[in-house]
Design a protein around this motif. Structure first.
Motif, PDB file in Angstrom:
ATOM      1  N   ALA A  12       0.814  -1.219   0.000  1.00  0.00           N
ATOM      2  CA  ALA A  12       0.000   0.000   0.000  1.00  0.00           C
ATOM      3  C   ALA A  12       0.846   1.267   0.000  1.00  0.00           C
ATOM      4  O   ALA A  12       0.512   2.244  -0.676  1.00  0.00           O
ATOM      5  CB  ALA A  12      -0.945  -0.007   1.207  1.00  0.00           C
ATOM      6  N   ALA A  13       1.956   1.269   0.734  1.00  0.00           N
ATOM      7  CA  ALA A  13       2.753   2.485   0.855  1.00  0.00           C
ATOM      8  C   ALA A  13       3.471   2.856  -0.431  1.00  0.00           C
ATOM      9  O   ALA A  13       3.756   4.038  -0.667  1.00  0.00           O
ATOM     10  CB  ALA A  13       3.773   2.329   1.990  1.00  0.00           C
ATOM     11  N   LEU A  14       3.755   1.882  -1.286  1.00  0.00           N
ATOM     12  CA  LEU A  14       4.487   2.179  -2.523  1.00  0.00           C
ATOM     13  C   LEU A  14       3.619   2.091  -3.770  1.00  0.00           C
ATOM     14  O   LEU A  14       4.078   2.322  -4.885  1.00  0.00           O
ATOM     15  CB  LEU A  14       5.709   1.256  -2.655  1.00  0.00           C
ATOM     16  N   PRO A  29      -3.357   1.789 -15.503  1.00  0.00           N
ATOM     17  CA  PRO A  29      -3.156   1.113 -14.225  1.00  0.00           C
ATOM     18  C   PRO A  29      -4.143   1.632 -13.182  1.00  0.00           C
ATOM     19  O   PRO A  29      -4.325   2.839 -13.047  1.00  0.00           O
ATOM     20  CB  PRO A  29      -1.717   1.470 -13.865  1.00  0.00           C
ATOM     21  N   LEU A  30      -4.756   0.738 -12.445  1.00  0.00           N
ATOM     22  CA  LEU A  30      -5.768   1.121 -11.452  1.00  0.00           C
ATOM     23  C   LEU A  30      -5.313   0.830 -10.033  1.00  0.00           C
ATOM     24  O   LEU A  30      -5.566   1.621  -9.116  1.00  0.00           O
ATOM     25  CB  LEU A  30      -7.072   0.380 -11.743  1.00  0.00           C
ATOM     26  N   GLY A  31      -4.645  -0.298  -9.821  1.00  0.00           N
ATOM     27  CA  GLY A  31      -4.257  -0.665  -8.468  1.00  0.00           C
ATOM     28  C   GLY A  31      -3.146  -1.695  -8.478  1.00  0.00           C
ATOM     29  O   GLY A  31      -2.847  -2.322  -9.497  1.00  0.00           O
ATOM     30  N   LEU A  32      -2.526  -1.845  -7.320  1.00  0.00           N
ATOM     31  CA  LEU A  32      -1.458  -2.813  -7.133  1.00  0.00           C
ATOM     32  C   LEU A  32      -1.528  -3.310  -5.696  1.00  0.00           C
ATOM     33  O   LEU A  32      -1.548  -2.510  -4.749  1.00  0.00           O
ATOM     34  CB  LEU A  32      -0.098  -2.157  -7.400  1.00  0.00           C
ATOM     35  N   ASP A  33      -1.628  -4.621  -5.525  1.00  0.00           N
ATOM     36  CA  ASP A  33      -1.605  -5.199  -4.186  1.00  0.00           C
ATOM     37  C   ASP A  33      -0.795  -6.482  -4.226  1.00  0.00           C
ATOM     38  O   ASP A  33      -0.218  -6.830  -5.267  1.00  0.00           O
ATOM     39  CB  ASP A  33      -3.024  -5.435  -3.651  1.00  0.00           C
ATOM     40  N   ARG A  34      -0.733  -7.177  -3.124  1.00  0.00           N
ATOM     41  CA  ARG A  34       0.159  -8.341  -3.041  1.00  0.00           C
ATOM     42  C   ARG A  34      -0.281  -9.489  -3.944  1.00  0.00           C
ATOM     43  O   ARG A  34       0.484 -10.415  -4.208  1.00  0.00           O
ATOM     44  CB  ARG A  34       0.258  -8.827  -1.593  1.00  0.00           C
ATOM     45  N   GLY A  49       4.716 -11.585  -0.078  1.00  0.00           N
ATOM     46  CA  GLY A  49       4.766 -11.499   1.374  1.00  0.00           C
ATOM     47  C   GLY A  49       5.232 -10.153   1.880  1.00  0.00           C
ATOM     48  O   GLY A  49       4.952  -9.781   3.013  1.00  0.00           O
ATOM     49  N   CYS A  50       5.948  -9.391   1.038  1.00  0.00           N
ATOM     50  CA  CYS A  50       6.462  -8.095   1.461  1.00  0.00           C
ATOM     51  C   CYS A  50       6.753  -7.248   0.232  1.00  0.00           C
ATOM     52  O   CYS A  50       6.776  -7.746  -0.901  1.00  0.00           O
ATOM     53  CB  CYS A  50       7.723  -8.249   2.317  1.00  0.00           C
ATOM     54  N   ALA A  51       7.005  -5.956   0.470  1.00  0.00           N
ATOM     55  CA  ALA A  51       7.244  -5.029  -0.634  1.00  0.00           C
ATOM     56  C   ALA A  51       8.516  -5.358  -1.394  1.00  0.00           C
ATOM     57  O   ALA A  51       8.633  -5.048  -2.587  1.00  0.00           O
ATOM     58  CB  ALA A  51       7.309  -3.603  -0.088  1.00  0.00           C
ATOM     59  N   GLY A  52       9.483  -5.999  -0.737  1.00  0.00           N
ATOM     60  CA  GLY A  52      10.735  -6.330  -1.399  1.00  0.00           C
ATOM     61  C   GLY A  52      10.591  -7.343  -2.517  1.00  0.00           C
ATOM     62  O   GLY A  52      11.518  -7.501  -3.331  1.00  0.00           O
ATOM     63  N   ALA A  69       8.576 -10.050  -8.933  1.00  0.00           N
ATOM     64  CA  ALA A  69       7.234 -10.471  -9.358  1.00  0.00           C
ATOM     65  C   ALA A  69       6.847  -9.812 -10.682  1.00  0.00           C
ATOM     66  O   ALA A  69       6.298 -10.458 -11.580  1.00  0.00           O
ATOM     67  CB  ALA A  69       6.216 -10.135  -8.278  1.00  0.00           C
ATOM     68  N   ILE A  70       7.134  -8.509 -10.804  1.00  0.00           N
ATOM     69  CA  ILE A  70       6.834  -7.816 -12.059  1.00  0.00           C
ATOM     70  C   ILE A  70       7.710  -8.375 -13.174  1.00  0.00           C
ATOM     71  O   ILE A  70       7.251  -8.547 -14.322  1.00  0.00           O
ATOM     72  CB  ILE A  70       7.038  -6.301 -11.901  1.00  0.00           C
ATOM     73  N   GLY A  71       8.981  -8.671 -12.850  1.00  0.00           N
ATOM     74  CA  GLY A  71       9.867  -9.257 -13.849  1.00  0.00           C
ATOM     75  C   GLY A  71       9.337 -10.577 -14.381  1.00  0.00           C
ATOM     76  O   GLY A  71       9.386 -10.837 -15.595  1.00  0.00           O
ATOM     77  N   ARG A  72       8.804 -11.408 -13.499  1.00  0.00           N
ATOM     78  CA  ARG A  72       8.248 -12.695 -13.947  1.00  0.00           C
ATOM     79  C   ARG A  72       7.021 -12.484 -14.839  1.00  0.00           C
ATOM     80  O   ARG A  72       6.842 -13.185 -15.840  1.00  0.00           O
ATOM     81  CB  ARG A  72       7.888 -13.551 -12.732  1.00  0.00           C
ATOM     82  N   LEU A  73       6.187 -11.514 -14.469  1.00  0.00           N
ATOM     83  CA  LEU A  73       5.007 -11.236 -15.290  1.00  0.00           C
ATOM     84  C   LEU A  73       5.392 -10.796 -16.694  1.00  0.00           C
ATOM     85  O   LEU A  73       4.824 -11.252 -17.692  1.00  0.00           O
ATOM     86  CB  LEU A  73       4.144 -10.153 -14.635  1.00  0.00           C
ATOM     87  N   THR A  74       6.341  -9.877 -16.784  1.00  0.00           N
ATOM     88  CA  THR A  74       6.737  -9.374 -18.110  1.00  0.00           C
ATOM     89  C   THR A  74       7.413 -10.461 -18.939  1.00  0.00           C
ATOM     90  O   THR A  74       7.254 -10.497 -20.161  1.00  0.00           O
ATOM     91  CB  THR A  74       7.655  -8.145 -17.977  1.00  0.00           C
ATOM     92  N   CYS A  75       8.152 -11.360 -18.288  1.00  0.00           N
ATOM     93  CA  CYS A  75       8.748 -12.480 -19.019  1.00  0.00           C
ATOM     94  C   CYS A  75       7.673 -13.376 -19.624  1.00  0.00           C
ATOM     95  O   CYS A  75       7.771 -13.794 -20.788  1.00  0.00           O
ATOM     96  CB  CYS A  75       9.667 -13.292 -18.101  1.00  0.00           C
ATOM     97  N   VAL A  76       6.650 -13.665 -18.830  1.00  0.00           N
ATOM     98  CA  VAL A  76       5.538 -14.466 -19.328  1.00  0.00           C
ATOM     99  C   VAL A  76       4.859 -13.756 -20.493  1.00  0.00           C
ATOM    100  O   VAL A  76       4.524 -14.383 -21.510  1.00  0.00           O
ATOM    101  CB  VAL A  76       4.526 -14.766 -18.206  1.00  0.00           C
TER     102      VAL A  76
END
Length: 267
Positions: free
Chosen positions: A176-178, A214-219, A244-247, A252-259
């Motif tokens: 949420a903070a980022l 883009p509308l939202g981003l969550d875990r 599990g955390c912001a780190g 995670a984004i890298g894996r999505l773009t690779c797919v």
């Protein structure tokens, strides 16, 4: 207790969507952390909230002007205990035609924080949400506590009632903070990544005259909005697993773009 209508843009209400997003209590707790809020109470119409917070000790605190109608109404109520409602509005961090993503209604009883507890409450408030407003508590700012009786979350579809105990036990989404910074960066500086995310949607989701935002981003993943000439549709692009955390957001984004790139090459 006072009630208010819901006006956020709708997100599809489908049972299968529940596995792709945080539960209602977590979503409500995340919205509670957004900055925009108003408060109304018996005999007092919408009053300005200078700041609000849900502390680590699960207290809902509201900072309001000492010379306002709300404080006078609370102090004049029997036992300084006044029925009230705090409404928090969640706006998308990028400009959209319908920017309201959700609204949260926290109903209960407003009471002044006793002077003996003021310092402790200010420190707990500051831990949850640092703000210069707290420097004036005891002078031009009064700190009120809301003893929760009802929690209602509106996201464009039917309003969801959340148990106050479940709401207080939940924690905000770890991203949420980022979220605002990431979405603004994606919207303004990386249209190619946004296009890749759009490529993960089912075929035909985006028409030739549609615009993907883009509308939202969550875990659990990204929320995207397909803005069409005659309306819009909100969709989700999930991560492979909840974070599990912001780190964990970068990988995670890298894996999505690779797919997405692999799918483009195959197509």
């Amino acid at each position: 207790m006072p009630t208010c209508p819901s006006r956020p843009a709708p997100e599809p209400q489908r049972p299968e969507l529940d596995a792709l997003r945080p539960g209602p209590a977590e979503r409500a707790r995340t919205v509670a952390g957004r900055p925009g809020a108003t408060v109304c109470a018996a005999g007092v119409e919408g009053s300005r909230v200078l700041a609000h917070a849900v502390t680590a000790a699960d207290q809902v605190l509201v900072a309001v002007p000492t010379d306002g109608d709300l404080v006078r109404a609370v102090l004049s109520a029997p036992g300084s205990d006044l029925s009230g409602l705090v409404m928090v509005t969640d706006h998308a961090p990028v400009p959209l035609r319908r920017p309201v993503r959700a609204q949260l209604w926290l109903s209960g009883w407003l009471t002044p924080v006793p002077a003996r507890d003021e310092r402790t409450s200010v420190l707990a408030f500051a831990d949850a949400r640092p703000t210069e407003v707290l420097l004036d508590v005891g002078r031009s700012v009064t700190l009120l506590r809301l003893d929760l009786a009802e929690v209602v979350l509106g996201e464009g579809g039917p309003a969801l009632e959340v148990s106050p105990l479940e709401f207080l036990a939940a924690r905000p989404d770890p991203l949420a903070a980022l979220e605002a910074e990431h979405l603004a960066h994606l919207d303004g500086g990386h249209p190619e990544v946004l296009a890749l995310l759009g490529g993960l949607l089912p075929t035909g989701s985006i028409g030739p005259d549609d615009v993907l935002r883009p509308l939202g981003l969550d875990r659990f993943g990204f929320r995207l909005r397909v803005e069409r000439p005659g309306g819009h549709q909100d969709v989700r692009v999930p991560f492979g697993r909840p974070l599990g955390c912001a780190g964990e957001i970068g990988p995670a984004i890298g894996r999505l773009t690779c797919v997405a790139r692999s799918r483009m090459l195959r197509g």
